[in-house]
Design an enzyme around this catalytic site. Structure first.
Site, PDB file in Angstrom:
ATOM      1  N   ASN A 175     -26.452 120.764  89.128  1.00 31.18           N
ATOM      2  CA  ASN A 175     -27.503 119.578  88.217  1.00 31.18           C
ATOM      3  C   ASN A 175     -27.642 120.499  87.398  1.00 31.18           C
ATOM      4  O   ASN A 175     -28.948 121.616  87.793  1.00 31.18           O
ATOM      5  CB  ASN A 175     -28.379 119.036  89.250  1.00 31.18           C
ATOM      6  CG  ASN A 175     -29.526 117.869  88.444  1.00 31.18           C
ATOM      7  OD1 ASN A 175     -29.173 117.103  87.873  1.00 31.18           O
ATOM      8  ND2 ASN A 175     -30.151 117.873  89.145  1.00 31.18           N
ATOM      9  N   GLY A 176     -28.309 119.616  86.041  1.00 34.62           N
ATOM     10  CA  GLY A 176     -28.678 120.517  85.494  1.00 34.62           C
ATOM     11  C   GLY A 176     -27.485 120.363  84.062  1.00 34.62           C
ATOM     12  O   GLY A 176     -27.062 120.510  83.857  1.00 34.62           O
ATOM     13  N   LYS A 203     -37.240  96.178  81.040  1.00 32.30           N
ATOM     14  CA  LYS A 203     -36.707  96.350  82.799  1.00 32.30           C
ATOM     15  C   LYS A 203     -35.585  95.213  82.273  1.00 32.30           C
ATOM     16  O   LYS A 203     -34.345  95.070  82.835  1.00 32.30           O
ATOM     17  CB  LYS A 203     -37.775  94.894  83.312  1.00 32.30           C
ATOM     18  CG  LYS A 203     -38.487  95.837  84.036  1.00 32.30           C
ATOM     19  CD  LYS A 203     -38.004  96.810  85.129  1.00 32.30           C
ATOM     20  CE  LYS A 203     -38.360  98.185  85.335  1.00 32.30           C
ATOM     21  NZ  LYS A 203     -38.014  99.023  84.218  1.00 32.30           N
ATOM     22  N   LYS A 258     -31.720 106.949  88.169  1.00 32.75           N
ATOM     23  CA  LYS A 258     -33.391 107.642  88.566  1.00 32.75           C
ATOM     24  C   LYS A 258     -34.049 108.526  87.897  1.00 32.75           C
ATOM     25  O   LYS A 258     -35.145 108.380  87.628  1.00 32.75           O
ATOM     26  CB  LYS A 258     -32.998 107.257  89.827  1.00 32.75           C
ATOM     27  CG  LYS A 258     -34.408 106.949  90.568  1.00 32.75           C
ATOM     28  CD  LYS A 258     -34.551 105.528  90.152  1.00 32.75           C
ATOM     29  CE  LYS A 258     -36.430 104.955  90.980  1.00 32.75           C
ATOM     30  NZ  LYS A 258     -37.023 103.795  90.648  1.00 32.75           N
ATOM     31  N   ARG A 269     -28.799 108.654  90.939  1.00 36.95           N
ATOM     32  CA  ARG A 269     -28.977 109.969  90.280  1.00 36.95           C
ATOM     33  C   ARG A 269     -28.180 109.901  89.315  1.00 36.95           C
ATOM     34  O   ARG A 269     -28.241 110.591  88.193  1.00 36.95           O
ATOM     35  CB  ARG A 269     -29.090 111.487  91.348  1.00 36.95           C
ATOM     36  CG  ARG A 269     -30.214 111.317  92.169  1.00 36.95           C
ATOM     37  CD  ARG A 269     -30.528 112.795  92.852  1.00 36.95           C
ATOM     38  NE  ARG A 269     -30.419 113.755  92.013  1.00 36.95           N
ATOM     39  CZ  ARG A 269     -31.870 114.250  91.581  1.00 36.95           C
ATOM     40  NH1 ARG A 269     -32.847 113.780  91.966  1.00 36.95           N
ATOM     41  NH2 ARG A 269     -31.810 114.901  91.018  1.00 36.95           N
ATOM     42  N   GLU A 292     -32.678  96.622  80.521  1.00 40.46           N
ATOM     43  CA  GLU A 292     -31.219  98.206  81.266  1.00 40.46           C
ATOM     44  C   GLU A 292     -30.839  97.432  82.257  1.00 40.46           C
ATOM     45  O   GLU A 292     -29.985  98.339  82.118  1.00 40.46           O
ATOM     46  CB  GLU A 292     -33.265  99.281  81.683  1.00 40.46           C
ATOM     47  CG  GLU A 292     -33.656  98.854  82.743  1.00 40.46           C
ATOM     48  CD  GLU A 292     -34.798  99.632  82.955  1.00 40.46           C
ATOM     49  OE1 GLU A 292     -34.374 100.706  83.184  1.00 40.46           O
ATOM     50  OE2 GLU A 292     -35.682  99.613  83.771  1.00 40.46           O
ATOM     51  N   HIS A 310     -45.305  90.683  59.672  1.00 40.64           N
ATOM     52  CA  HIS A 310     -44.657  91.851  58.818  1.00 40.64           C
ATOM     53  C   HIS A 310     -43.017  92.806  58.913  1.00 40.64           C
ATOM     54  O   HIS A 310     -42.831  93.907  59.225  1.00 40.64           O
ATOM     55  CB  HIS A 310     -45.636  94.039  59.083  1.00 40.64           C
ATOM     56  CG  HIS A 310     -46.887  93.120  58.905  1.00 40.64           C
ATOM     57  ND1 HIS A 310     -47.274  93.600  58.293  1.00 40.64           N
ATOM     58  CD2 HIS A 310     -48.257  92.872  59.497  1.00 40.64           C
ATOM     59  CE1 HIS A 310     -48.917  92.881  57.909  1.00 40.64           C
ATOM     60  NE2 HIS A 310     -49.110  92.277  58.650  1.00 40.64           N
ATOM     61  N   TRP A 362     -23.812 112.515  86.595  1.00 40.52           N
ATOM     62  CA  TRP A 362     -24.350 112.125  85.360  1.00 40.52           C
ATOM     63  C   TRP A 362     -23.920 112.658  84.254  1.00 40.52           C
ATOM     64  O   TRP A 362     -24.049 114.121  84.037  1.00 40.52           O
ATOM     65  CB  TRP A 362     -25.766 111.306  85.520  1.00 40.52           C
ATOM     66  CG  TRP A 362     -26.480 110.677  84.324  1.00 40.52           C
ATOM     67  CD1 TRP A 362     -26.004 109.056  84.183  1.00 40.52           C
ATOM     68  CD2 TRP A 362     -26.951 111.610  83.099  1.00 40.52           C
ATOM     69  NE1 TRP A 362     -26.763 109.049  83.106  1.00 40.52           N
ATOM     70  CE2 TRP A 362     -27.073 109.873  81.974  1.00 40.52           C
ATOM     71  CE3 TRP A 362     -27.192 112.208  82.175  1.00 40.52           C
ATOM     72  CZ2 TRP A 362     -27.274 110.333  81.002  1.00 40.52           C
ATOM     73  CZ3 TRP A 362     -26.970 112.473  80.965  1.00 40.52           C
ATOM     74  CH2 TRP A 362     -27.824 111.394  80.763  1.00 40.52           C
ATOM     75  N   GLU A 406     -43.231  97.103  79.276  1.00 40.73           N
ATOM     76  CA  GLU A 406     -42.508  97.964  80.415  1.00 40.73           C
ATOM     77  C   GLU A 406     -41.517  96.225  80.698  1.00 40.73           C
ATOM     78  O   GLU A 406     -40.391  96.540  81.008  1.00 40.73           O
ATOM     79  CB  GLU A 406     -43.616  97.288  81.466  1.00 40.73           C
ATOM     80  CG  GLU A 406     -42.762  97.376  82.348  1.00 40.73           C
ATOM     81  CD  GLU A 406     -42.238  98.971  83.172  1.00 40.73           C
ATOM     82  OE1 GLU A 406     -41.200  99.089  83.750  1.00 40.73           O
ATOM     83  OE2 GLU A 406     -41.864  99.657  82.083  1.00 40.73           O
ATOM     84  N   CYS A 447     -28.094 114.653  87.776  1.00 38.28           N
ATOM     85  CA  CYS A 447     -26.831 114.797  88.991  1.00 38.28           C
ATOM     86  C   CYS A 447     -27.396 115.061  90.450  1.00 38.28           C
ATOM     87  O   CYS A 447     -27.933 115.323  90.790  1.00 38.28           O
ATOM     88  CB  CYS A 447     -25.750 115.673  88.995  1.00 38.28           C
ATOM     89  SG  CYS A 447     -25.168 115.681  87.349  1.00 38.28           S
TER      90      CYS A 447
END
Length: 612
Positions: free
Chosen positions: A101-102, A489, A607, A27, A492, A508, A75, A485, A2
């Site tokens: 935040n936490g 991208k 983020k 955030r 997300e 396979h 968040w 990567e 957050c």
């Protein structure tokens, strides 16, 4: 994950808090709220949704004025996104407000205790327990000193937190505390602030302090006092933000992400240039000496998400040129799998924010086992940077978009530097070879500039393929690392299902998912693997796939099976991952734009992941 902001001064705090929250919205953006110390008492306004929704509610309140207040953008962890679960939370009789935040690990135990004492909970959050706990303990205060109460409260809390607390007993005062979550104090003229990140204070001041674990601060308009866990006053270093506010603004671009993609050549140059002198890689004042590199029996690279993907590229480069055992591990697994770490091992820890909770915990574990920890981070004086034995800053500048681009590229550059010096220190590269390696590294920003010329091509491809429901990325060796990567991208920010596979694994099981019209993005930048990759392309096209090929400049394989081919400029194969990712970042960006997605703030993401 957050964002917290607080202001106390002479001006109306509300517009300052709102601007601060906008700067911190990356955030978390499930909900937002403010607590304002008005003439009529403590006023809380909060709502589910973005900061814009909060701003509208503040306007509807009409004529609200205060000179001290706190704000929060959330968040969600405990409890769904809702008005009730939004911060700030009031404690007891409503005279105390808290933003957090936490994660409070013993919140159920605290909740049960406080419920038995008559406190009524109106949310599902862990934070409300802190608000009621502070209110309960504050009843015993003889002098209304809320800071002393907060200090008592945090001794009863297990978990991680960055806290901002206001109380009607001290209407011009904010109390802040932190453990394992970032919090800075902005120092102004007749005003002071708290925030989760300097981006929220830069419009008001460039001077700031960093609150360390288990410290509590009292912030008033004309003073800041900081205390340790025992309540003893301590002196803090005053730091200065060195980048300009324009670095955290869009600068004419539609989104931060495309701006940051275009900034990659500069970010890489700023990471590389200070570390190369007279054709040699130079590390100063971070303890990464040739002797330490020579003695390392095992290199552990630790990261999460894109940082991990950069680490996987780094692993392959280090093993290729340094000939030392190297493993790249996801931080959240490393900390629980009882890893084998020896005293002479080197631990490379990668985090854009320098606050990633799992990465920080994994680094601490590796250090306890005796490893030397070198951090690759972008945020100066972040927790990981301060606790590591040495640090390589990437100097990429502030990165606002949730999906990392330039920070990832700068992390790759830092890993190339470590790999090159490690190879030299271990006698796998002589002085002349090191000089040639450095010349190639210094040419990388120019190569990226040329790579960015494919922007229009990738925009066109996005218009053709944005409606696909599933995409596969294939590669071998370094190309497989880059494919991971690229896949991240796309998924997300566009919400399209995508997977990256080592091309040799197709037979396979994965090939059963290929059907008419399936989009496959193949990477072929490693000359020794061209023939193998072409065979894999044939395997998917024969089953109806449409292939976009990202190929090296010297690719000599048969392109006839590919619908589209994008070639890299001439580049050493060892550095190809730095170039091949650029067109795929652009593809992801333009696909997300075509699908009308919120590019900079993808759903459910934040983020900086500061909770486990």
């Amino acid at each position: 994950m957050c964002g917290i902001v607080g202001f106390t001064g002479r001006e109306n705090a509300l517009p300052i808090l709102i601007k601060g929250l906008h700067a911190l919205e990356y955030r978390g953006y499930d909900s937002a709220g403010i607590a304002a110390m008005t003439e009529d008492g403590l006023r809380v306004i909060k709502t589910r949704g973005r900061i814009d929704a909060l701003e509208e509610k503040v306007r509807e309140a009409g004529g609200l004025h205060c000179t001290c207040g706190i704000g929060h953008t959330r968040w969600a962890t405990h409890g769904e996104p809702s008005d009730a679960n939004s911060h700030p939370h009031l404690g007891g009789d409503g005279k105390i407000a808290v933003v957090h935040n936490g994660i409070i690990e013993n919140y159920l135990e605290l909740r049960e205790h406080l419920t038995a004492r008559g406190y009524v909970f109106r949310s599902e959050t862990d934070t409300e327990t802190v608000a009621h706990l502070i209110a309960d303990l504050h009843k015993e205060s003889q002098d209304g000193d809320i800071a002393k109460t907060v200090l008592r409260a945090i001794h009863r809390v297990r978990g991680s937190y960055a806290l901002g607390v206001v109380s009607l007993d001290r209407p011009d005062e904010i109390v802040a505390a932190r453990r394992d979550n970032p919090l800075v104090i902005g120092l102004g003229d007749g005003e002071n602030m708290i925030a989760s990140d300097v981006t929220a204070i830069i419009r008001r001041t460039r001077k700031y302090m960093i609150l360390d674990d288990n410290e509590v601060a009292i912030i008033r308009p004309d003073s800041v006092q900081v205390f340790n866990a025992f309540g003893e006053p301590i002196e803090k270093e005053v730091r200065t933000v060195t980048w300009d506010m324009s670095a955290a603004e869009k600068g004419g671009y539609e989104h931060f992400m495309i701006k940051e993609i275009m900034e990659q050549p500069r970010a890489i140059a700023q990471t590389i240039q200070p570390r190369i002198r007279d054709g040699q890689i130079v590390f100063e004042e971070n303890g990464l000496t040739d002797d330490r590199l020579k003695k390392a029996n095992h290199v552990h690279i630790i990261g999460c998400g894109s940082a991990l993907h950069a680490g996987i590229v780094g692993q392959r480069v280090i093993e290729t040129i340094g000939r030392v055992r190297c493993t790249a591990r996801v931080a959240s697994e490393f900390r629980y799998e009882n890893p084998i770490v020896e005293p002479d091992d080197l631990c490379i820890v990668i985090s854009q924010s320098g606050e990633t909770a799992d990465t920080l915990a994994a680094m601490r574990q590796a250090k306890e086992a005796g490893a030397f920890a070198i951090a690759i981070v972008n945020v100066v004086s972040s927790t990981i940077a301060r606790e590591a034995d040495g640090v390589l800053y990437t100097w990429a500048g502030p990165e606002i978009s949730v999906a990392t681009t330039k920070a990832y590229s700068a992390q790759l550059a830092a890993l190339y530097l470590i790999a090159g010096r490690l190879a030299y220190a271990r006698g796998k590269m002589n002085e002349e070879e090191q000089r040639a390696f450095c010349d190639q590294l210094q040419a990388l920003p120019e190569m990226l500039e040329k790579m960015l010329e494919c922007k229009q091509t990738m925009q066109y491809l996005a218009t053709r393929y944005h409606n696909r429901s599933s995409v596969f990325f294939l590669g071998r060796g370094l190309d497989y690392a880059a494919a991971m990567e690229a896949s991240l991208k796309l998924k997300e920010i566009s919400y399209i299902h995508s997977e990256a596979y080592a091309a040799g694994e197709l037979k396979h099981g994965t090939i059963s998912l290929i059907e008419d019209g399936t989009l496959v993005v193949a990477l072929a930048t490693q000359p020794e693997l061209y023939e193998k990759t072409v065979s894999n392309i044939r395997e998917v096209t024969s089953r109806g796939a449409e292939v976009i090929l990202i190929a090296g400049s010297d690719f000599s394989g048969d392109e006839s099976a590919c619908r589209h081919v994008v070639r890299l400029p001439e580049c050493p194969a060892l550095f190809s991952a730095s170039l091949s990712i650029v067109p795929l970042q652009l593809l992801a960006y333009y696909v997300a734009v075509e699908r009308s997605c919120d590019v900079d703030k993808p759903r459910n993401l934040a983020k900086s992941v500061t909770v486990e």
